[in-house]
Design a protein around this motif. Sequence first.
Motif: not given
Length: 94
Positions: A23, A35, A3, A19-21, A51-52, A40-43
């Motif tokens: 990023a 980002i 993203l 953000c879990p990554s 999430q963002c 970014c893994t797109e979650c």
Amino acid sequence: MALQIIESCVNCYACEPLCPSKAIYMSEKTGHFRINPKKCTECEGDFKDTQCASICPIEGAILDALGVPINPPGSLTGIPPERMAEAMAELQAH
Ligand code: SF4
Ligand code: SF4
């Protein structure tokens, strides 16, 4: 796939801790959050929704991998974009 946060970001800090990554970062160059596309893994694998984009209060500030706003104008306020444009024109006329 990643993203993208664009310049309409108001730096509210809501997305960054979610953000879990890890990023999302504040860019000194642009003065707003951005980002890292490499992180970014797109979650995927962590959350069903990105999430963002789920928390961002600004319509149009976050784009998907194709450059399309995830929360397009009217999606958060419920105000149709045409009606918003009319209201803004009325305000500016006064
Ligand atoms: S889509 Fe998910 S992984 Fe990518 S920046 Fe947003 S919160 Fe982080
Ligand atoms: S939630 Fe939206 S407006 Fe807030 S810092 Fe993140 S991208 Fe910017």
